[in-house]
Design an enzyme around this catalytic site. Structure first.
Site, short mmCIF file in Angstrom:
data_model
loop_
_atom_site.label_atom_id
_atom_site.label_comp_id
_atom_site.label_asym_id
_atom_site.label_seq_id
_atom_site.Cartn_x
_atom_site.Cartn_y
_atom_site.Cartn_z
N ASP A 222 -33.99 -6.34 -5.92
CA ASP A 222 -34.63 -5.55 -4.98
C ASP A 222 -34.37 -4.06 -4.96
OD1 ASP A 222 -32.56 -5.14 -3.75
OD2 ASP A 222 -32.84 -6.75 -2.15
N ASP B 264 -27.92 -11.60 -1.74
CA ASP B 264 -27.50 -10.65 -0.39
C ASP B 264 -26.47 -11.19 0.51
OD1 ASP B 264 -28.55 -8.36 1.29
OD2 ASP B 264 -28.86 -10.18 2.69
N HIS C 121 -35.26 -9.26 1.64
CA HIS C 121 -35.78 -10.07 2.89
C HIS C 121 -36.92 -10.48 3.14
CE1 HIS C 121 -31.57 -8.22 3.64
NE2 HIS C 121 -32.09 -6.92 3.17
N ASP D 79 -27.46 -8.26 -6.28
CA ASP D 79 -27.64 -7.65 -4.96
C ASP D 79 -26.33 -6.91 -4.39
OD1 ASP D 79 -29.18 -6.51 -3.14
OD2 ASP D 79 -29.66 -8.29 -1.93
N GLY D 80 -26.60 -5.82 -3.63
CA GLY D 80 -25.56 -5.24 -3.14
C GLY D 80 -25.70 -5.04 -1.49
N GLU E 193 -25.17 -2.31 -5.67
CA GLU E 193 -26.44 -2.96 -6.63
C GLU E 193 -25.94 -2.70 -7.95
OE1 GLU E 193 -29.24 -4.09 -5.32
OE2 GLU E 193 -29.54 -3.53 -3.42
#
Length: 311
Positions: A66, A130, A120, A8-9, A43
């Site tokens: 995501d 995240d 989320h 994730d980023g 990402e």
């Protein structure tokens, strides 16, 4: 064996202080970032560093992500970009080409699959990645040294030392050795948690479940024309802004009906096109509908509220 990890980023401002991170199912993790970068760069770098960190293990790799931008870039759009000399179908240069080329090279000879997960939404690995990415971005924002994690087996991953700019550059182990290295990093990782396919490789998307596949269809584009805003990150940002839109009203903002007070319960975020979104929420049983527009904020773009209607 198969290594499963989330990547994730995070970018505070997009562009702004940015971070990236990956977390394996066993709890090993690595993070890094830049004083200034975009969410998409974060990402992509998370995926690139994960590929580098696991390249010596005799194992397939499943990446939970995501970002539809990342998944589509690697599994759908990249072959066409390469045929056109890294240009999109409209002839414009592909953004983040340097990172994408490095990912393309890192995938060679690897068995890699990508699985979309809703951001989320309580998915443990995705939430942890995240958290780590946002912690790095926050550290850069505050001017402090970020925590970059133990990597696999307690060492720094190769890419972690190369994150001062967004276009960072950079003997096989048996399967049981890989498993041991991942397991050894588990305790340290959990304890430190912050508050184009070709003949030589496989890289494909895997739907997580029926609902995820339906949601992913919203982003099923044949090119990345809308990638900057048609992403899970944009959806998460709009959900956050629906709670607190202070200072984010467009000069032509219009309110219909009385303002409702209380914490919204989100119903749906619909990206209607390039830079336009419809957000529907509920407050105390009453429906609220908002229209948001992605506008120029100087050296970056941001979502501004155009219309809000309370029923």
């Amino acid at each position: 064996m198969e290594i499963v990890a989330a990547a994730d980023g995070s970018s505070l401002g997009n562009p702004g202080p940015a971070g990236w991170a990956w977390v394996t199912a066993e709890g090993a993790w690595q993070a890094g970032g830049w004083p200034r970068g975009t969410n998409n760069q974060g990402e992509l770098m998370a995926v690139l560093d994960l590929l580098r960190a696991t390249e010596k293990f005799d194992a397939s790799l499943r990446i939970l992500c995501d970002s539809q931008y990342v998944i589509n870039s690697v599994t759908k759009w990249m072959p066409g970009w390469k045929r056109r000399g890294w240009k999109k179908s409209d002839g414009k240069p592909v953004q983040n080409r340097e990172l994408l080329e490095q990912i393309d090279a890192a995938l060679a000879g690897r068995e890699v699959s990508f699985e979309w997960v809703r951001g989320h939404s309580g998915h443990d690995l995705n939430e942890r990645a995240d958290d780590y990415a946002r912690a790095v971005a926050t550290a850069y924002q505050q001017g402090v040294e970020p925590e970059t994690g133990p990597g696999l087996g307690g060492g720094r991953a190769e890419g972690a030392a190369r994150t001062e700019s967004a276009d960072a550059n950079g003997s096989a182990h048996a399967g049981d050795t890989a498993q041991n290295a991942l397991a050894d990093a588990d305790a340290a990782g959990r304890a430190s948690r912050p508050a184009s396919t070709h003949s030589e490789r496989t890289a494909h998307a895997v739907p997580a479940d029926h609902n995820a596949a339906l949601d992913a269809a919203l982003f099923d584009l044949d090119d990345d024309s809308f990638a900057a805003d048609a992403s899970a990150a944009a959806v998460a940002e709009l959900r956050r802004l629906e709670v607190d839109s202070t200072g984010r009203e467009h000069p032509e903002f219009e309110r219909v009906g009385a303002e409702l007070t209380g914490t919204p319960e989100f119903v749906r975020v619909s990206l209607l096109g390039s830079g336009v979104a419809l957000v529907r929420s509920q407050i105390a049983g009453r429906e609220r509908t908002s229209v948001w527009q992605l506008t120029d904020g100087g050296d970056f773009q941001r979502w501004l509220l155009r219309l809000r209607h309370q029923s």
